[in-house]
Design an enzyme around this catalytic site. Structure first.
Site, PDB file in Angstrom:
ATOM      1  CB  ALA A 143      -1.387  -2.637   7.996  1.00 31.69           C
ATOM      2  CG  HIS A 185      -6.032   2.779  -6.612  1.00 27.58           C
ATOM      3  ND1 HIS A 185      -6.722   1.354  -6.437  1.00 27.58           N
ATOM      4  CD2 HIS A 185      -5.689   3.348  -5.235  1.00 27.58           C
ATOM      5  CE1 HIS A 185      -6.423   1.419  -5.405  1.00 27.58           C
ATOM      6  NE2 HIS A 185      -5.677   1.525  -3.828  1.00 27.58           N
ATOM      7  CG  HIS A 186      -3.983   7.922  -7.723  1.00 25.76           C
ATOM      8  ND1 HIS A 186      -2.849   7.980  -8.022  1.00 25.76           N
ATOM      9  CD2 HIS A 186      -4.168   7.844  -7.234  1.00 25.76           C
ATOM     10  CE1 HIS A 186      -2.239   7.719  -8.090  1.00 25.76           C
ATOM     11  NE2 HIS A 186      -2.762   7.319  -6.549  1.00 25.76           N
ATOM     12  CB  SER A 197       9.627  14.667   3.437  1.00 26.82           C
ATOM     13  OG  SER A 197      10.619  14.028   2.711  1.00 26.82           O
ATOM     14  N   GLY A 198       7.085  12.717   3.032  1.00 27.46           N
ATOM     15  CA  GLY A 198       6.105  12.025   2.058  1.00 27.46           C
ATOM     16  C   GLY A 198       4.739  12.407   2.386  1.00 27.46           C
ATOM     17  CE  LYS A 249      -2.528   1.408  -5.647  1.00 26.59           C
ATOM     18  NZ  LYS A 249      -1.402   1.810  -4.586  1.00 26.59           N
ATOM     19  CB  THR A 277       3.830  -1.193   0.797  1.00 26.45           C
ATOM     20  OG1 THR A 277       4.541   0.113  -0.720  1.00 26.45           O
ATOM     21  CG2 THR A 277       3.216  -0.798   1.095  1.00 26.45           C
ATOM     22  NE  ARG A 314      13.985   9.500  -0.335  1.00 31.60           N
ATOM     23  CZ  ARG A 314      13.593   9.681  -1.374  1.00 31.60           C
ATOM     24  NH1 ARG A 314      14.447   8.571  -1.833  1.00 31.60           N
ATOM     25  NH2 ARG A 314      12.457  10.605  -2.663  1.00 31.60           N
ATOM     26  CE1 TYR A 326      -0.508   1.294  11.338  1.00 34.18           C
ATOM     27  CE2 TYR A 326      -0.003   1.104   8.871  1.00 34.18           C
ATOM     28  CZ  TYR A 326       0.621   0.754   9.633  1.00 34.18           C
ATOM     29  OH  TYR A 326       1.342  -0.059  10.537  1.00 34.18           O
TER      30      TYR A 326
END
Length: 241
Positions: free
Chosen positions: A116, A148-149, A13-14, A152, A94, A38, A119
């Site tokens: 990793a 980054h945006h 769902s992510g 983040k 992560t 989840r 990716y």
């Protein structure tokens, strides 16, 4: 024509999970046989893919490789499932603890595991280039600059730390880090080596998040035929680099 590789998507769902489902559906060499999230799914089948809650992992249908982009608290069950069934795992989750990393190493004695932080195939090549440049220029200043945006939260990014670790292996000293959060930047990473009168920059810019999902799908195709062990993305995808 050989049968398509059967994929289990964990964390479906992510943002990454949705990209994996969409891109896998466009390929003839891949078949998603189960998507786990989840929460309990409102529909049991979406676009031909069976949907499950993560609590139902033990009852997963047969698969060849699991791809996991979830959260640290959801990682242990999918690793355990792959270990029990002798199936390969590709994970980009992560924030794993030292105990979870140790569990990966233990599982890798019986199954092939790829983990990793990023990716992107370009970043995989960049990491090796950074290590080599750092080894060749040990006395130069080294900086890792990432952008980054604005949404983040972590800084430096996981990819920046990964590149910095490669630089540290090469030169024996940690680099400096700088982070920028602006607009909707997908991800930019620059590793800079500087000395008196000259500067070397190694840069990767991501303009579309699909690159990460494509890299994970390619990793799944490769790792399905590997012997047990823990693999990095670069060594898996570019063994002669």
């Amino acid at each position: 024509m050989s049968a398509p590789l059967r994929l289990l998507i964990h964390g479906a769902s992510g943002r990454m999970g949705q990209a994996l489902l969409r891109l896998a559906a466009e390929r003839d060499d891949l078949q998603v046989v189960a998507a786990f999230s989840r929460s309990q799914p409102t529909q049991r089948v979406v676009d031909g893919v069976p949907q499950f809650a993560s609590a139902e992992l033990d009852g997963a249908p047969e698969f060849d490789v699991a791809i996991d982009f979830s959260l640290p608290q959801g990682f242990d069950p999918v690793l355990a499932l792959c270990a029990r069934r002798g199936k390969a795992l590709v994970s980009g989750t992560t924030g794993l603890s030292s105990a979870q990393n140790a569990a990966i190493n233990e599982a890798a004695s019986g199954i092939a595991v790829v983990w990793a932080a990023n990716y992107s195939l370009g970043v995989a090549v960049l990491t090796e280039l950074v290590r080599r440049a750092a080894a060749a220029l040990p006395g130069w200043d080294c900086d890792v600059i990432e952008a980054h945006h604005t949404r983040k939260l972590d800084a430096p990014s996981g990819t920046a730390l990964h590149l910095g670790a490669a630089a540290e292996i090469g030169r024996g000293a940690a680099p400096h880090y700088a982070s920028l959060r602006a607009g909707d930047i997908v991800g930019e990473h620059t590793v800079q080596f500087a000395a008196a009168g000259e500067r070397l920059e190694l840069i990767h810019r991501a303009t579309n998040r699909d690159i990460f999902a494509r890299g994970a799908l390619e990793a799944a195709l490769r790792v399905a035929h590997q012997a047990p062990g823990r693999y990095g993305l670069a060594e898996l995808m570019f063994p002669n680099l």
